[in-house]
Design a protein around this motif. Structure first.
Motif, mmCIF file in Angstrom:
data_model
loop_
_atom_site.group_PDB
_atom_site.id
_atom_site.type_symbol
_atom_site.label_atom_id
_atom_site.label_comp_id
_atom_site.label_asym_id
_atom_site.label_seq_id
_atom_site.Cartn_x
_atom_site.Cartn_y
_atom_site.Cartn_z
ATOM 1 N N PHE A 460 0.827 -1.209 0.000
ATOM 2 C CA PHE A 460 0.000 0.000 0.000
ATOM 3 C C PHE A 460 0.859 1.256 0.000
ATOM 4 N N TYR A 489 -5.331 0.957 5.051
ATOM 5 C CA TYR A 489 -6.679 1.482 4.831
ATOM 6 C C TYR A 489 -7.719 0.824 5.745
ATOM 7 N N TYR A 530 -0.957 0.333 -4.417
ATOM 8 C CA TYR A 530 -2.035 -0.331 -3.682
ATOM 9 C C TYR A 530 -2.883 -1.219 -4.582
#
Ligand code: MN
Ligand code: MG
Length: 657
Positions: A460, A489, A530
């Motif tokens: 990410f 996230y 990501y």
């Protein structure tokens, strides 16, 4: 009279003649309440200030590293705001969204138990209230924690199916400035869930035609837009509750209304970048087309996390026809994008002349700039001490939460070399997700038993924000801040059932991380890290041939040593974003067999707590993929962070020098 007005605007270059006929601003003014007494020839300067994509980076602080980071933070943008308020007689402060999500502080306030109460104002809004914003809009990430939370923290009541009837919704504390959003509508009500626009009456320090200072007012209309792609990104929160309308259609509907209600200047807050491919009402970055809607005087954009204007920008969206990256205009409309995380303040300085009963913008005198918090000598402007004082308790609570110990690791877990095969920060995520889904299937989906369960995850943090924008967890004790670094996230775990052919297409898409061949070959493209999904399992192996076109890059897919058949079933653990759609072939939500309520990060934390000690052998070196050996025509370059070649070698990455 009306004709004169239109001619005046056209002469100033504000609008073409035909656009001026369509633009409603000023039209109905004569028919409404008596005009304020402002003498023709009165002049004023109005500076519109923009923040965007703050993502709850209120302080200059990195909660993953538990250390100060002076390169970010609204507490420093606040200093630029104060300076602009000194510099210009009249200012307005506006926020372009992606405000309430993006740091551990945001997640702590939204997700840690107990969640914040109805009468508590979110830390970021507390600070924005103190900074006296005039208005703001809603970004895509505002929807990440769901509509009930968004209603609560914005002090809104939404007429949508997954909230109680409006009359029964509690009042809660939110921003003391208006939030506007015109293109997200309630499924039942068919009305925008926020006010589509607001009209702010600003007192101006102006100069009368006689040269004397006078106080007069201007009515500024502010309208907001968010990317329609929220419907797939936050499908689990939004489907059946809201729907979106196109940016252009929404502006064409509401801008004339704003003007009819007396707006003399219209500012569009558009949480989206510029894209001149064929217009569609669902396009992600519709701000280019918004600039063509008559009546919009100023465009404040965001979402792309970039700086505009910037004469040296090589970003494709700022090098389109009719985009002036030096002056800061799009189709002639002054436009600004203030980067992200508080790194910049957008400034649009308007020179206003009062004539023929309304305010006119002297377009030749408009100035647009994005001001950085970093000084020319690489130091940073000072932080406004009032900001950290205002949220000291929330900040400390977040730090305490992030320090909670959960386990240990005998190896350094990083993404510096993920693009060339290192899985030290990825395998543990895949193991946690695969185990979680396998456990669920064993307990709840007996008909799916026996189908191999794989998992994908991605690097990410892979250098988008520079050499410090990588995941890096030291060997030793592991705390929640480290797990948050491993899984950035607030996604939730989803499991999809796919075929071998689907899986190949999925990995082909991810292989766009590597560009198609050019003369000078950089290994990695601008395709986001990501989205570089990879499997990390001894059982499942494949090669990526970067010399082939996308579609023919994934080679020798095999499961337990046997080639994968096109129709062979697999269950893949991933996240809600990927499972619900958003550009990956075949992943449109229809293949989801489990949409779990649990955050990937919480699943990871639970897994680390259970296994306690992570080792390189068991949790950080099992690769599913390698590059197909190819003949190169010259050197292939690869960017990571400085001084880490020895780390690559320690992780077994032998092909980087
Ligand atoms: Mn953003
Ligand atoms: Mg965004």
């Amino acid at each position: 009279m009306q004709r004169e007005k239109n001619i005046a605007r056209a002469r100033l270059g504000a609008l073409t003649a035909s656009a001026a006929m369509l633009a409603a601003c000023g039209h109905n003014h004569d028919d409404a309440a008596p005009a304020p007494v402002i003498a023709d020839g009165t002049k004023a300067t109005l500076a519109m200030l923009e923040t965007t994509d703050i993502h709850t980076n209120v302080l200059s602080y990195d909660y993953f590293k538990l250390a100060e980071d002076k390169s970010i933070g609204l507490e420093r943008t606040a200093t630029l705001i104060a300076a602009a308020r000194q510099e210009f007689a009249n200012t307005m402060l506006l926020d372009d969204g992606d405000t309430i999500q993006g740091t551990a502080l945001a997640d702590y306030q939204a997700l840690a138990s107990p969640p914040i109460g109805c009468q508590t104002t979110l830390a970021v809004y507390k600070v924005m209230n103190a900074l006296k914003y005039d208005a703001g809009t809603i970004g895509n990430h505002e929807f990440n924690y769901g509509l009930p939370f968004l209603a609560q923290v914005t002090g809104s009541k939404f007429d949508v199916p997954n909230l109680p009837p409006v009359a029964q919704q509690q009042s809660s504390s939110g921003p003391t400035f208006p939030l506007v959003l015109s293109n997200v509508l309630g499924a039942k009500s068919t009305q925008p869930i926020f006010k589509p626009y607001t009209i702010v009456t600003k007192n101006l320090n102006a100069t009368g035609p006689d040269g004397k200072t006078v106080t007069v007012s201007v009515k500024v209309g502010v309208i907001g837009f968010t990317p329609p792609a929220i419907m797939s990104w936050d499908k689990r929160n939004l489907e059946g509750n809201v729907y979106t309308a196109g940016l252009k259609e929404s502006a064409e509907k509401y801008v004339p209304q704003m003007c009819a209600e007396g707006a003399q200047i219209v500012v569009a807050l558009s949480h989206g970048g510029l894209d001149n491919s064929t217009y569609s009402p669902t396009m992600e970055n519709g701000s280019y087309y918004l600039s063509t809607v008559p009546g919009i005087d100023v465009l404040m954009i965001g979402h792309s996390h970039q700086v505009f204007p910037d004469a040296t920008s090589t970003i494709a969206q700022f090098n389109l026809p009719d985009v002036d990256k030096v002056k800061g205009t799009v189709n002639g409309v002054p436009t600004v994008m203030a980067n992200f995380w508080g790194k910049h303040l957008g400034v649009v300085v308007l020179s206003l002349n009062y004539a023929n009963g309304t305010w006119n913008i002297d377009k030749s005198a408009t100035k647009v700039e994005a001001r950085p918090i970093q000084n020319a000598d690489k130091t940073y402007v000072a932080a406004d001490p009032a900001v950290s004082a205002a949220i000291a308790a929330e900040h400390q609570a977040t730090i305490d939460y992030m320090k909670t110990p959960i386990g240990s690791t005998d190896f350094r877990m990083t993404t510096y070399f993920a693009d060339v095969g290192d899985v030290s920060a990825i395998e543990i995520v895949n193991q946690a997700q695969a185990q979680y889904v396998a456990d669920y299937i064993a307990a709840n989906l007996p008909d799916q038993a026996g189908i191999p369960v794989l998992s994908v995850s991605a690097p990410f943090k892979s250098g988008f924000g520079g050499g410090t924008d990588f995941t890096d967890v030291s060997a030793g004790n592991v705390a929640i801040n480290n797990a948050a670094n491993l899984y950035l996230y607030p996604n939730t775990v989803y499991a999809v059932k796919v075929t071998g052919a689907d899986l190949k297409a999925w990995l082909e898409e991810a292989s766009k991380r590597y560009p198609t061949k050019t003369a000078t070959q950089a290994l990695v493209s601008s395709y986001p890290g990501y989205n570089f999904d990879m499997v990390t399992s001894k059982d499942f192996t494949y090669e990526i041939d970067v010399t082939q076109a996308v579609g023919s890059r994934i080679r020798n897919l095999s499961y337990k040593g046997t080639p994968v058949a096109a129709n062979q079933p697999f269950i893949v653990a991933t996240n809600n974003y990927r499972a619900s759609g958003g550009g990956f072939p075949g992943l449109d939500g229809s293949k989801t067999i489990y949409a779990s309520p649990d955050a990937n990060r919480d699943v990871l934390i639970a897994y680390i707590k259970k296994i306690k000690s992570m080792t390189a052998v068991a949790n950080g070196t099992n690769r599913s993929w390698c590059f197909t050996k190819v003949a190169t025509q010259g050197p292939v370059t690869f960017k990571s962070a400085p001084n880490l070649v020895s780390l690559a070698q320690a992780q077994g990455i032998a092909n980087v020098t």
